[in-house]
Structures are given as C-alpha cells and as structure tokens.
Design an enzyme around this catalytic site. Structure first.
Site, short mmCIF file in Angstrom:
data_model
loop_
_atom_site.label_atom_id
_atom_site.label_comp_id
_atom_site.label_asym_id
_atom_site.label_seq_id
_atom_site.Cartn_x
_atom_site.Cartn_y
_atom_site.Cartn_z
N LYS A 93 38.87 32.01 24.98
CA LYS A 93 38.12 30.94 25.63
C LYS A 93 37.45 31.46 26.89
O LYS A 93 37.80 32.53 27.42
CB LYS A 93 39.06 29.77 25.97
N TYR A 99 27.50 35.74 59.18
CA TYR A 99 27.52 34.36 59.62
C TYR A 99 28.67 34.11 60.61
O TYR A 99 29.76 34.65 60.47
CB TYR A 99 27.69 33.42 58.43
#
Length: 347
Positions: A39, A249
């Site tokens: 999956k 940042y």
C-alpha cells in the site's frame, strides 16, 4: 522535444536488500508464507520498482489499502493475488472487485451484505480482535451475512506487536476463539513485528510491510533486516558568511566565525520535516558529517561545510536514512519516515 533537466533529489532503492528482507521474513514465518503490504506505493518507495522484486523473490499475496491502488499492482501480478484492505465501501467497488478479480477484505456487516448482493465469491474477512479499527466485532461473527461469505483468509491486526504488551496475547486468544466459528481456508494475524513474536502468531500467512522496506519494529529483527531506502540530495549553492550573520527563517542560527555554508535541495515538502532539526541533524558526504544549520525550509536546507573545502554546486550528499536511527533523531516513526518522502525524488 525539450529535454527535462535531471532532478536535484534522488532516491536509490536497494532492490537486493528488498528481496533479501522478504526472503528473511518468509523464513522467520516458519511454516507460514509471507505476503507483502504494498500500500501507499510500496510505503513510498515505488510500486514499479518494488513489486517486481517481491514477486520474483516468491511472494504471492499482496495487500493494498485503496481500490485505486489495484491497477498499478495488477501491471505486475495477477489481480487475484491483490487484496484490498478497506473493502467494498460502495456498490461500484464491489463491481470493480468482481470485474478485476481483486480480493475484497470484508470489514463490516454492511460490506458483507453488499458483497453477497453483488454476486459474492472469494473474499477475505477482517476480525477486530481489539485494535478497534477495521473489522467485524466479535459479536457479529454469527450474522447470516458472514455465514454466506466465501472466506479465503480470515485475518486480524495486532495493535501492539512492536511492544512487549499483554494486548498481543489477548488479541491472539480472541482470534483463535473466532476461527472455529467461520468457514475459511487460511488464517493470518502477524504483520512485520508480529512475525518476531513467534510461531504462535504465524498461522498460515504473515503480512509484513515496514520490515520489507528496511524498518526494524522489534529488536529481534535487528541484524536481519537491511536498509532499502537511500535518499540523496544535490548541493545548489556554496558561499561564505561572516561572524554575526544568521541563517534561515527566524534567524535561529548565528555564525560565531567566518563559515562556509552549502545550500542543499531538500526540504519539508520532500518529507524532510523540521522535526529533523533535533538531535544534531546532518547530511553525509562519504564519512564526513555536514551539520544542518538554521530552520529547514520547504525546498532547502543549509549546511555548515567548513570541513569540506572541495564541496561544490552539483555535488551529491547522502541523507542518513537507516530507519531505526532516523526515527530516534527525528522523533518520527519509521512508517512516517518512509511514506512522507516527497514526489520530487528521482528514482
């Protein structure tokens, strides 16, 4: 035709290690056969690359979560070897199962009725033995809709297999109690960690997932499972900054002296989350560690490359991705580390 430039991120999948891991888990499953959870695009590593390896290693039972995953898997194995864990939630999905041959996993009485009304046939049945996710409840076992099913594999899922928890034995006992009450051909309980719990948990079929792709959910598998995923990233800039200058940042990192820095093409959009900023994060060039400085951005990280004067734009660096260690450093689970890898990696 205009040629697309190569990606500045690449993901090397060690297919030899992948095949080794399946064979090792199949051996550890004893008299049971090992299937494979494929999956989420083989846990993020690519179904086109991984599924043929698992098939050629000897695997004959494959598990996806969504019906939309069937077509890609069916390019490599017969649809009747593919089971869909979420089951037929709609009439359309039930018809799709009948048309393709993919095997629905029945999880509810409503799904059982829908499957029977659509024409029925071979299916798997999920029993909820205590995880309280998908699966019929124990008191629903005697319902006529369940009795009408043609159950191939009766299965359940362990909640705490990666822990030494009393829940494992409780779920095992509940699962065993149900088995005589439902006609079926085969039985399955163990995932990767469940395989390591021993032969009582193996039954006829095991369903490894994480360990196939390099995860080690229990210490008993350490030394057996090999690393499969090797992310690599390109340097896109090298520069010098002076003492007192900041990086990134919020200006969270300040240079104490003149520092050589490199910008690498990797960020949280690629699955390299800001959680990695804990525990002395770094990238590697050979054996040399290049510390990450400043905040991780969406598309970039900044490295202190003072120890590597020959590092240049276009050079490739390795992301340390041995999953048990990476989980400790980042605080993310081994499952998350695999499945969040972004789409910009070139395989």
């Amino acid at each position: 035709m205009i040629e697309t430039p190569p990606a500045t991120l690449r993901l090397r999948v060690d297919t030899g290690a992948l095949g080794h891991n399946w064979r090792a888990l199949d051996r550890l499953s004893g008299s049971a056969s090992a299937g494979a959870a494929i999956k989420s695009n083989c846990y993020g590593l690519g179904i086109e690359k991984c599924l043929p390896v698992l098939r050629d290693a000897g695997c004959k039972a494959f598990y996806v979560a969504h019906w939309s995953e069937v077509a890609g898997a069916a390019n490599h194995v017969p649809a009747e070897q593919i089971a869909v864990l979420h089951g037929p939630i709609t009439d359309t999905e039930a018809r799709y199962a009948l048309e393709t041959g993919a095997v629905p996993v029945i999880n509810t009485l409503e799904q059982a009725r829908r499957w029977n009304e659509a024409g029925g046939g071979r299916c798997h049945l999920m029993i909820d033995s205590g995880i309280n996710r998908l699966g019929i409840s124990l008191h629903e076992v005697g319902d006529p809709a369940i009795a009408a099913l043609e159950v191939d594999v009766i299965m359940s899922h362990l909640a705490c297999a990666d822990e030494d928890s009393a829940m494992n034995a409780r779920q095992l006992a509940r699962f065993r109690k149900v088995l005589p009450l439902i006609t079926h051909r085969a039985e399955s309980l163990a995932n990767s960690a469940g395989i390591a719990l021993g032969s009582d948990y193996h039954f006829d079929l095991t369903r490894p997932g994480l360990a196939l792709y390099g995860g080690v959910p229990r210490s008993e598998l350490a030394g057996t499972i090999r690393q499969v995923a090797f992310p690599e990233v390109s340097v896109i800039q090298r520069r010098s900054i002076e003492a007192g200058e900041t990086v990134g940042y919020s200006a969270t990192w300040t240079a104490k002296q003149r520092t050589e820095i490199a910008v690498a093409s990797l960020g949280y959009a690629d699955g390299f989350l800001r959680a990695w900023h804990d525990g002395e994060p770094h990238l590697l060039r050979g054996e040399t560690r290049l510390p990450i400085i400043g905040k991780i951005s969406m598309d970039m990280i900044v490295l202190d490359c003072s120890a590597m004067p020959d590092l240049r734009e276009g050079d490739w660096l390795s992301v340390p991705y041995w999953l048990p260690n990476a989980a400790q450093r980042s605080g993310l689970s081994q499952y998350e580390l695999l499945t969040i890898l972004g789409r910009r990696f070139d395989g």
